[in-house]
Design an enzyme around this catalytic site. Structure first.
Site, PDB file in Angstrom:
ATOM      1  N   SER A 135       0.854  -1.182   0.000  1.00 58.40           N
ATOM      2  CA  SER A 135       0.000   0.000   0.000  1.00 58.40           C
ATOM      3  C   SER A 135       0.893   1.236   0.000  1.00 58.40           C
ATOM      4  CB  SER A 135      -0.934  -0.042   1.216  1.00 58.40           C
ATOM      5  OG  SER A 135      -1.769   1.081   1.276  1.00 58.40           O
ATOM      6  N   TYR A 149      -4.008   8.798  -7.015  1.00 63.77           N
ATOM      7  CA  TYR A 149      -3.136   7.752  -6.464  1.00 63.77           C
ATOM      8  C   TYR A 149      -3.555   7.392  -5.038  1.00 63.77           C
ATOM      9  CZ  TYR A 149       1.011   5.479  -4.556  1.00 63.77           C
ATOM     10  OH  TYR A 149       1.861   4.597  -3.937  1.00 63.77           O
ATOM     11  N   LYS A 153      -4.851   3.769  -3.089  1.00 64.25           N
ATOM     12  CA  LYS A 153      -4.212   3.165  -1.927  1.00 64.25           C
ATOM     13  C   LYS A 153      -5.169   3.118  -0.731  1.00 64.25           C
ATOM     14  CE  LYS A 153      -0.410   2.024  -3.879  1.00 64.25           C
ATOM     15  NZ  LYS A 153      -0.098   0.598  -4.090  1.00 64.25           N
TER      16      LYS A 153
END
Length: 278
Positions: A135, A149, A153
């Site tokens: 992660s 992004y 995650k």
């Protein structure tokens, strides 16, 4: 017992370092990446009896199961799945085309799910296994210019936490490793992607590329040490479900948790006001 690892995104960066660390530990490794030639070159010095390089694009669902079947045919089992393949789509949300957003999720989120659905039946049959999802501290904190992004995650964090409860009855562990800034190709032109346009209102504060580029090659984290940490995790009987990597990740998360606790206390009465009357 010698373990068999299945590692995505092993052609370079953290994935390649994890593969090398696992091989050095004496384990078997299925190293996958989009370029078979790159894998063969990267691991040319590896013992071919313990390495299986495979071409695999995790974003393409149809490629996942054949790769897993090839791994099981070669080594008989899969003990550790490392979902590492990912890249960074940077840019303020308004500057990133939806097609680029979709590609980011195809790799960073759906790619992980493709591999899980292919590997988990193997681990359930074994009644043992360890899923290690790479992660990011960006899955715990928001960063300006990295909303897409970070969204992927955050998804991996929720997936990992829920998956841990689903798989616990079968002896399968799940760990989300949350690195801070590591000195890899993440910010190199060959990996990172920036928004397709620049909006003046945002650019008045400086572009996203201007903000992140100076960190390239100066990140605090050592990817070789991170790889060693991942191998150590795989050897634990009771590994953590979440593990920060890097002193920067620890410091940022500690500050964020303190702020969250303060907000919880400040707004507790309002939060609890939505219950039915006793």
């Amino acid at each position: 017992m010698r373990k068999t690892w299945f590692i995505t995104g092993a052609g370079r960066g953290i994935g390649a370092d994890i593969a090398r660390a696992a091989l050095a530990h004496g384990d078997n490794v299925v190293a996958t990446g989009r370029s078979l030639a790159q894998l063969q070159e990267r691991f040319a010095d590896a013992d071919p009896a313990r390495l299986l390089p495979l071409a695999l694009d995790v974003a393409i669902e149809a490629q996942a199961l054949p790769a897993v079947e090839a791994a099981v045919e070669r080594f008989g089992r899969i003990d550790v799945l490392v979902n590492n393949a990912a890249y960074g789509q940077m840019g303020n949300l308004e500057e990133v085309p939806m097609a680029a957003v979709a590609r980011q999720f195809d790799v960073n989120v759906y790619g992980v799910m493709h591999m899980l659905q292919a590997v988990l039946p193997v681990m359930r049959r074994q009644r043992a296994g360890h899923v290690i999802n790479i992660s990011s501290v960006g899955g715990l904190l928001g960063f300006s210019g990295a909303s897409v992004y970070c969204a992927t995650k955050y998804a991996i964090e929720g997936l990992s936490a829920s998956l841990a409860t689903e798989l616990q009855p079968f002896g399968i562990h799940v760990t989300a490793v949350e690195p801070g800034f590591f000195r890899t190709e993440f910010l190199d032109a060959s990996s990172v992607r920036y928004g397709a346009k620049t909006i003046d209102d945002y650019a008045a504060q400086g572009t996203v590329e201007d903000a992140y580029s100076p960190y390239r090659g100066k990140q605090l984290g050592d990817p070789v040490k991170l790889a060693a940490l991942v191998v150590r995790l795989a050897g634990m009987e009771t590994p953590p479900q979440q593990l920060l990597a890097g002193s920067d990740a620890v410091a940022m998360t500690q500050a964020a948790l303190a702020a969250r606790r303060a907000g919880l206390d400040e707004w507790r009465v309002l939060s609890e006001s939505t219950d039915h009357a006793a």
